[in-house]
Design a protein around this motif. Structure first.
Motif, mmCIF file in Angstrom:
data_model
loop_
_atom_site.group_PDB
_atom_site.id
_atom_site.type_symbol
_atom_site.label_atom_id
_atom_site.label_comp_id
_atom_site.label_asym_id
_atom_site.label_seq_id
_atom_site.Cartn_x
_atom_site.Cartn_y
_atom_site.Cartn_z
ATOM 1 N N LEU A 12 33.568 47.425 47.759
ATOM 2 C CA LEU A 12 33.366 45.993 48.001
ATOM 3 C C LEU A 12 32.495 45.886 49.246
ATOM 4 C CD1 LEU A 12 36.983 44.743 47.276
ATOM 5 C CD2 LEU A 12 35.089 45.175 45.687
ATOM 6 N N ASN A 13 31.205 45.883 49.021
ATOM 7 C CA ASN A 13 30.232 46.073 50.082
ATOM 8 C C ASN A 13 29.127 45.023 49.962
ATOM 9 O OD1 ASN A 13 28.067 47.186 51.669
ATOM 10 N ND2 ASN A 13 28.945 49.219 51.400
ATOM 11 N N PRO A 14 28.776 44.337 51.057
ATOM 12 C CA PRO A 14 27.673 43.376 50.989
ATOM 13 C C PRO A 14 26.297 44.038 51.079
ATOM 14 C CG PRO A 14 28.654 43.340 53.173
ATOM 15 C CD PRO A 14 29.479 44.283 52.330
ATOM 16 N N TYR A 15 26.271 45.336 51.309
ATOM 17 C CA TYR A 15 25.027 46.119 51.389
ATOM 18 C C TYR A 15 24.038 45.519 52.377
ATOM 19 C CZ TYR A 15 27.098 48.480 47.457
ATOM 20 O OH TYR A 15 27.974 49.175 46.660
ATOM 21 N N ASP A 16 24.550 45.197 53.562
ATOM 22 C CA ASP A 16 23.687 44.683 54.616
ATOM 23 C C ASP A 16 23.662 45.614 55.831
ATOM 24 O OD1 ASP A 16 26.223 44.232 55.638
ATOM 25 O OD2 ASP A 16 25.975 42.079 55.883
ATOM 26 N N HIS A 17 24.065 46.858 55.621
ATOM 27 C CA HIS A 17 24.117 47.822 56.719
ATOM 28 C C HIS A 17 22.858 48.695 56.737
ATOM 29 C CE1 HIS A 17 25.388 50.770 53.682
ATOM 30 N NE2 HIS A 17 26.186 49.810 53.244
ATOM 31 N N GLN A 18 22.728 49.479 57.779
ATOM 32 C CA GLN A 18 21.515 50.263 58.038
ATOM 33 C C GLN A 18 21.122 51.191 56.878
ATOM 34 O OE1 GLN A 18 21.878 52.609 61.575
ATOM 35 N NE2 GLN A 18 19.797 53.395 61.453
ATOM 36 N N ASP A 19 22.081 51.853 56.244
ATOM 37 C CA ASP A 19 21.776 52.819 55.191
ATOM 38 C C ASP A 19 21.810 52.232 53.781
ATOM 39 O OD1 ASP A 19 21.568 54.834 57.090
ATOM 40 O OD2 ASP A 19 23.689 55.355 56.948
ATOM 41 N N ALA A 20 21.949 50.932 53.671
ATOM 42 C CA ALA A 20 22.139 50.303 52.361
ATOM 43 C C ALA A 20 21.011 50.603 51.379
ATOM 44 C CB ALA A 20 22.311 48.797 52.514
ATOM 45 N N ASP A 21 19.785 50.553 51.832
ATOM 46 C CA ASP A 21 18.662 50.783 50.909
ATOM 47 C C ASP A 21 18.663 52.201 50.347
ATOM 48 O OD1 ASP A 21 17.824 48.172 51.178
ATOM 49 O OD2 ASP A 21 16.352 48.630 52.744
ATOM 50 N N ARG A 22 19.195 53.151 51.102
ATOM 51 C CA ARG A 22 19.302 54.530 50.610
ATOM 52 C C ARG A 22 20.513 54.712 49.703
ATOM 53 N NH1 ARG A 22 19.285 58.315 55.445
ATOM 54 N NH2 ARG A 22 19.126 59.897 53.814
ATOM 55 N N LEU A 23 21.543 53.895 49.886
ATOM 56 C CA LEU A 23 22.785 53.991 49.129
ATOM 57 C C LEU A 23 22.707 53.298 47.764
ATOM 58 C CD1 LEU A 23 25.831 54.669 48.936
ATOM 59 C CD2 LEU A 23 26.267 52.596 50.288
ATOM 60 N N VAL A 24 22.057 52.162 47.703
ATOM 61 C CA VAL A 24 22.053 51.315 46.507
ATOM 62 C C VAL A 24 21.626 52.063 45.229
ATOM 63 C CG1 VAL A 24 20.894 49.320 45.437
ATOM 64 C CG2 VAL A 24 21.976 49.103 47.685
ATOM 65 N N PRO A 25 20.563 52.863 45.225
ATOM 66 C CA PRO A 25 20.205 53.559 43.976
ATOM 67 C C PRO A 25 21.320 54.472 43.450
ATOM 68 C CG PRO A 25 18.380 53.663 45.532
ATOM 69 C CD PRO A 25 19.554 53.105 46.284
ATOM 70 N N GLY A 72 26.890 39.093 49.078
ATOM 71 C CA GLY A 72 25.929 39.956 49.750
ATOM 72 C C GLY A 72 24.651 40.168 48.955
ATOM 73 N N ARG A 73 23.899 41.189 49.337
ATOM 74 C CA ARG A 73 22.580 41.459 48.769
ATOM 75 C C ARG A 73 22.622 41.966 47.328
ATOM 76 N NH1 ARG A 73 19.918 45.558 52.393
ATOM 77 N NH2 ARG A 73 18.244 45.338 50.886
ATOM 78 N N HIS A 74 23.750 42.564 46.898
ATOM 79 C CA HIS A 74 23.814 43.158 45.559
ATOM 80 C C HIS A 74 25.138 42.834 44.862
ATOM 81 C CE1 HIS A 74 20.100 45.413 46.068
ATOM 82 N NE2 HIS A 74 20.495 45.682 47.294
ATOM 83 N N PRO A 75 25.366 41.570 44.548
ATOM 84 C CA PRO A 75 26.612 41.228 43.859
ATOM 85 C C PRO A 75 26.730 41.909 42.498
ATOM 86 C CG PRO A 75 25.100 39.356 43.881
ATOM 87 C CD PRO A 75 24.515 40.403 44.770
ATOM 88 N N ASP A 76 25.591 42.294 41.911
ATOM 89 C CA ASP A 76 25.605 43.001 40.623
ATOM 90 C C ASP A 76 26.246 44.380 40.728
ATOM 91 O OD1 ASP A 76 23.184 43.497 42.226
ATOM 92 O OD2 ASP A 76 22.587 44.834 40.588
ATOM 93 N N LEU A 77 26.372 44.917 41.932
ATOM 94 C CA LEU A 77 27.030 46.207 42.133
ATOM 95 C C LEU A 77 28.520 46.045 42.419
ATOM 96 C CD1 LEU A 77 24.401 48.005 44.396
ATOM 97 C CD2 LEU A 77 24.612 48.074 41.898
ATOM 98 N N VAL A 78 28.937 44.828 42.691
ATOM 99 C CA VAL A 78 30.323 44.555 43.051
ATOM 100 C C VAL A 78 31.091 43.941 41.880
ATOM 101 C CG1 VAL A 78 31.831 43.279 44.627
ATOM 102 C CG2 VAL A 78 29.683 44.250 45.478
ATOM 103 N N ALA A 79 30.515 42.950 41.227
ATOM 104 C CA ALA A 79 31.218 42.209 40.174
ATOM 105 C C ALA A 79 31.781 43.104 39.069
ATOM 106 C CB ALA A 79 30.306 41.133 39.594
ATOM 107 N N PRO A 80 31.044 44.107 38.569
ATOM 108 C CA PRO A 80 31.588 44.906 37.467
ATOM 109 C C PRO A 80 32.798 45.767 37.823
ATOM 110 C CG PRO A 80 29.202 45.225 37.659
ATOM 111 C CD PRO A 80 29.658 44.464 38.866
ATOM 112 N N ILE A 81 33.012 45.998 39.114
ATOM 113 C CA ILE A 81 34.114 46.878 39.507
ATOM 114 C C ILE A 81 35.093 46.158 40.437
ATOM 115 C CG2 ILE A 81 32.934 49.054 39.107
ATOM 116 C CD1 ILE A 81 33.198 47.657 42.604
ATOM 117 N N ALA A 82 35.049 44.841 40.452
ATOM 118 C CA ALA A 82 35.925 44.054 41.329
ATOM 119 C C ALA A 82 37.388 44.267 40.952
ATOM 120 C CB ALA A 82 35.561 42.576 41.231
ATOM 121 N N PRO A 83 38.271 44.154 41.935
ATOM 122 C CA PRO A 83 39.707 44.297 41.649
ATOM 123 C C PRO A 83 40.181 43.251 40.649
ATOM 124 C CG PRO A 83 39.294 44.209 44.025
ATOM 125 C CD PRO A 83 38.005 43.890 43.334
#
Length: 185
Positions: A12-25, A72-83
């Motif tokens: 559950l991450n808003p992907y607004d941190h320093q390494d987010a662009d490297r993590l998202v793929p 956050g920046r990538h809700p498409d990465l959160v919604a499918p695996i939300a609690p």
């Protein structure tokens, strides 16, 4: 009583941190396997426990953490695996899911002897959580295709360390069972 618990780390991450662009793929790549793992754990009635960073907001609760991630920046990465409504939730402040959290107590209450770890980041929070689980004598399985990384080389090294030094099973989601049988190592 449950003997195996699925622990979802920091998804559950808003992907607004320093390494987010490297993590998202990497997160995009693992999402289907993670979704399958969640579905299978829930179908088996194994407890699903989300252990998530609170991003320094000590007034937040699990619903607010989820909403922050979905906004956050990538809700498409959160919604499918939300609690879902049955999921359990533990807030953490540091890398390990166990460090100064009630997770070990919760696992004891659930009679969990085996944990399956998935989530992010392989070479950080997943690694440290696996180590803390190992020293607490849990049988640890890492869903190797359901953990995301920032640095692929470090992630591979972390998986190898978990296998060798922590006796963790590292295997793809398709090889993980929630019927109390331990997968091949």
């Amino acid at each position: 009583m449950a003997h195996t618990a699925l622990i979802v780390i920091d998804m559950l991450n808003p992907y607004d941190h320093q390494d987010a662009d490297r993590l998202v793929p990497s997160v995009r790549k693992i999402l289907p396997a993670l979704r399958e793992l969640l579905d299978r754990a829930r179908a088996s009635t194994s407890p699903v426990i989300y252990v998530n960073d609170n991003f320094g907001d000590w007034r937040s609760h699990h619903g607010e953490i989820l909403q922050t991630a979905l906004s956050g920046r990538h809700p498409d990465l959160v919604a499918p695996i939300a609690p879902d409504g049955e999921s359990l939730f533990v807030v953490k402040a540091r890398h390990s899911a166990f460090f100064e959290t009630p997770l070990a107590y919760l696992l004891g209450q659930l009679a969990a002897e085996r944990i399956v770890l998935c989530g992010q980041v392989t070479e950080q929070c997943v690694l440290y959580s696996a180590l803390d689980a190992h020293i607490r004598h849990y049988d640890v399985t890492i869903a190797s295709d359901a953990v995301a990384h920032i640095d692929e080389g470090l992630a591979e090294a972390a998986l190898e360390m978990m296998r060798r030094n922590m006796s963790a099973a590292t295997c793809p989601v398709g090889d993980i069972s929630f019927d109390d049988a331990t997968p091949e190592r």
